[in-house]
Write a protein that holds these residues in place. Structure first.
Motif, PDB file in Angstrom:
ATOM      1  N   PHE A 141       0.850  -1.190   0.000  1.00  0.00           N
ATOM      2  CA  PHE A 141       0.000   0.000   0.000  1.00  0.00           C
ATOM      3  C   PHE A 141       0.882   1.235   0.000  1.00  0.00           C
ATOM      4  O   PHE A 141       2.048   1.198   0.408  1.00  0.00           O
ATOM      5  N   ASN A 142       0.310   2.333  -0.488  1.00  0.00           N
ATOM      6  CA  ASN A 142       0.990   3.620  -0.520  1.00  0.00           C
ATOM      7  C   ASN A 142       0.376   4.539   0.526  1.00  0.00           C
ATOM      8  O   ASN A 142      -0.838   4.775   0.511  1.00  0.00           O
ATOM      9  N   ASP A 151      -3.444   4.000  -2.577  1.00  0.00           N
ATOM     10  CA  ASP A 151      -3.733   2.865  -3.444  1.00  0.00           C
ATOM     11  C   ASP A 151      -2.903   1.680  -2.980  1.00  0.00           C
ATOM     12  O   ASP A 151      -2.166   1.756  -1.991  1.00  0.00           O
ATOM     13  N   GLY A 152      -3.002   0.584  -3.712  1.00  0.00           N
ATOM     14  CA  GLY A 152      -2.257  -0.620  -3.365  1.00  0.00           C
ATOM     15  C   GLY A 152      -2.961  -1.846  -3.879  1.00  0.00           C
ATOM     16  O   GLY A 152      -3.981  -1.760  -4.589  1.00  0.00           O
ATOM     17  N   SER A 153      -2.434  -3.014  -3.537  1.00  0.00           N
ATOM     18  CA  SER A 153      -3.084  -4.262  -3.919  1.00  0.00           C
ATOM     19  C   SER A 153      -2.804  -5.307  -2.860  1.00  0.00           C
ATOM     20  O   SER A 153      -1.847  -5.206  -2.089  1.00  0.00           O
ATOM     21  N   HIS A 164      -7.057 -11.849  -5.763  1.00  0.00           N
ATOM     22  CA  HIS A 164      -6.258 -10.631  -5.877  1.00  0.00           C
ATOM     23  C   HIS A 164      -7.201  -9.447  -5.997  1.00  0.00           C
ATOM     24  O   HIS A 164      -8.115  -9.439  -6.833  1.00  0.00           O
ATOM     25  N   LEU A 165      -7.011  -8.406  -5.142  1.00  0.00           N
ATOM     26  CA  LEU A 165      -7.892  -7.249  -5.106  1.00  0.00           C
ATOM     27  C   LEU A 165      -7.083  -5.962  -5.046  1.00  0.00           C
ATOM     28  O   LEU A 165      -5.959  -5.950  -4.525  1.00  0.00           O
ATOM     29  N   GLN A 166      -7.666  -4.890  -5.544  1.00  0.00           N
ATOM     30  CA  GLN A 166      -7.083  -3.566  -5.396  1.00  0.00           C
ATOM     31  C   GLN A 166      -7.498  -2.956  -4.068  1.00  0.00           C
ATOM     32  O   GLN A 166      -8.633  -3.118  -3.618  1.00  0.00           O
ATOM     33  N   ILE A 167      -6.558  -2.261  -3.425  1.00  0.00           N
ATOM     34  CA  ILE A 167      -6.859  -1.508  -2.209  1.00  0.00           C
ATOM     35  C   ILE A 167      -7.411  -0.152  -2.615  1.00  0.00           C
ATOM     36  O   ILE A 167      -6.836   0.541  -3.466  1.00  0.00           O
ATOM     37  N   ALA A 168      -8.539   0.223  -2.017  1.00  0.00           N
ATOM     38  CA  ALA A 168      -9.263   1.420  -2.441  1.00  0.00           C
ATOM     39  C   ALA A 168      -8.730   2.665  -1.743  1.00  0.00           C
ATOM     40  O   ALA A 168      -8.816   2.804  -0.520  1.00  0.00           O
TER      41      ALA A 168
END
Length: 470
Positions: A141-142, A151-153, A164-168
């Motif tokens: 994550f950033n 953001d992040g994953s 696998h998911l994107q971090i919102a």
């Protein structure tokens, strides 16, 4: 042992699995002050930290004891100092088993402007349980230094089922943004909270953490169903990655669970810098049944790796036993390349680390000096953790040592050990024998200060490391 430390531990007691993270101040005279803890067990998770005190001892070889006055179980611990800034810890009373690590905190990172203690890109590894399933959560994550995760994953493995998911965050390209984005808070004592929301109606992760430095923190989850603990480490700042980021021999170590029970894997692979894994060796232990020294098959179909620009990648290699598939997140890059990674094969939940091995040839002298040792695993049907100190003479002999062992609540304090070790092969693999007629461990030399170890003695499983002291 003196100063302010952050720690995390995972284990079990009579009530089931438990996880904890916190901080303490050691005064250099045997007293623990300002102990703060966040605890997650099967029935509850702390909403505010437990505040307590404690005591400690340190012996001449770096082994010692901790006692927390928190009425939790276990509250007594054995540890070994790696150096003045790191100690390896195990639970050491009859109430259960636990293993973890403490690191000296850099209080300047969270003094004055605490939120700036997280600023940059961080890779993470949170591991634990979901009921009877193993659970692994790795990703990146950033953090913007002002309380926002931009953001992040994340890659999730729950009982061998991967996703696998994107971090919102405010820079995430979700098809539909969730109602709340990912955020964090940090107090002036270095304790923080983190919320990671995901796209595609995925899960929300909530964790408490304790800052070690601007590059690292110790975490414990607050969900009593999805129970985890783990760490973050900072990725190389402003790095853009591709397959050339992996070139050379890499030692790896991972542990978790599978259809056959507890599983641990260690080894070394060669990455050619062009997306191919061309050679190496693997040791695996499933519930006390070892499969030692399996060569990675050269040029097997599908054996390769990928690395995206954000450091996320995949890897595949094959032995005579089976094919292994992984997802990886690169942290530091260059001469100190390290990564967290997670096995993605069906039915297996396992994760860990890999690191670039030394470029110099391996010899008996590659293992030389005094080492802190810590392992966790099983002995028969019982959980077993150990920590201690051994001395290696650089010529194949373990000349001395003492190890503290907790086997399902049965304690063995200061077991004296001697032994031997073989000259490492070109992969860095050696065998280590302690108080036995046959090798106990496969040992993979990372460099002069770190050796990954995996138990290869039938009936037992132990996974851990030797860390050069001082």
């Amino acid at each position: 042992l003196q100063g302010q430390f952050a720690f995390s531990m995972a284990g079990s007691n009579a009530s089931g699995h438990f996880f904890r993270a916190g901080s303490f101040v050691a005064d250099g005279a045997g007293h623990l002050n300002s102990v703060l803890e966040d605890v997650n067990n099967a029935s509850s998770a702390t909403t505010t930290p437990i505040s307590t005190t404690g005591t400690y001892t340190v012996s001449a070889d770096g082994r010692g004891t901790l006692q927390f006055n928190d009425t939790l179980t276990p509250a007594s611990f054995a540890f070994v100092l790696v150096n003045g800034a790191q100690l390896q810890i195990i639970g050491f009373d009859a109430t259960g088993t636990a293993a973890g690590q403490a690191n000296a905190q850099d209080a300047s990172t969270f003094a004055g402007t605490p939120l700036s203690a997280l600023n940059g890109t961080y890779v993470f590894d949170f591991a634990g349980v979901h009921g009877s399933n193993g659970l692994s959560q790795i990703g990146e994550f950033n953090a913007d230094g002002a309380g926002n995760i931009t953001d992040g994953s994340i890659d999730l493995n729950d009982g061998g089922t991967s996703s696998h998911l994107q971090i919102a965050g405010n820079n995430t390209m979700c098809a539909t943004l969730p109602s709340s984005l990912s955020t964090y808070l940090i107090g002036s004592n270095g304790r923080g909270t983190l919320t990671l929301t995901t796209c595609a109606a995925g899960p929300t992760l909530t964790l408490n953490f304790y800052v070690v430095s601007r590059g690292a923190a110790k975490f414990v989850g607050t969900d009593t169903v999805l129970q985890v603990a783990g760490f973050t480490s900072q990725q190389a700042p402003n790095a853009t990655f591709d397959v050339t980021a992996l070139k050379g021999n890499f030692a790896f170590l991972l542990a978790g669970s599978g259809p056959g029970g507890t599983i641990a894997t260690a080894g070394s692979f060669f990455a050619d810098g062009s997306g191919h894994l061309t050679s190496g060796v693997v040791d695996e232990n499933v519930a006390g049944v070892p499969a030692p020294g399996l060569p990675i098959l050269p040029n097997a179909t599908g054996d390769n790796y990928t690395v995206a620009s954000n450091g996320r990648g995949t890897a595949t290699f094959t032995t005579a036993g089976r094919t292994y598939t992984f997802v990886i997140y690169l942290g530091p890059a260059g001469s100190n390349t390290t990564a967290v990674f997670q096995e993605t094969d069906s039915g297996i939940t396992s994760d860990g680390l890999f690191a670039l091995q030394q470029s110099a040839p391996f010899t008996l002298a590659s293992i030389h000096g005094n080492y802190a040792i810590e392992t966790s695993g099983i002995s028969g049907a019982s959980l077993q953790v150990s920590t201690g100190q051994i001395g290696a003479n650089g010529a194949g002999t373990v000349t001395s040592g003492n190890i503290d062992i907790n086997t399902g609540g049965t304690l063995t304090a200061g077991q004296a050990v001697t032994g031997s070790y073989s000259a490492p092969a070109a992969t860095g693999r050696a065998t280590l024998t302690l108080n036995s007629g046959a090798p106990n461990y496969a040992a993979y030399v990372v460099n002069s200060i770190q050796v990954y170890i995996l138990g290869i003695q039938p009936g037992q499983l132990a996974v851990g490391a030797l860390l050069r002291q001082f």
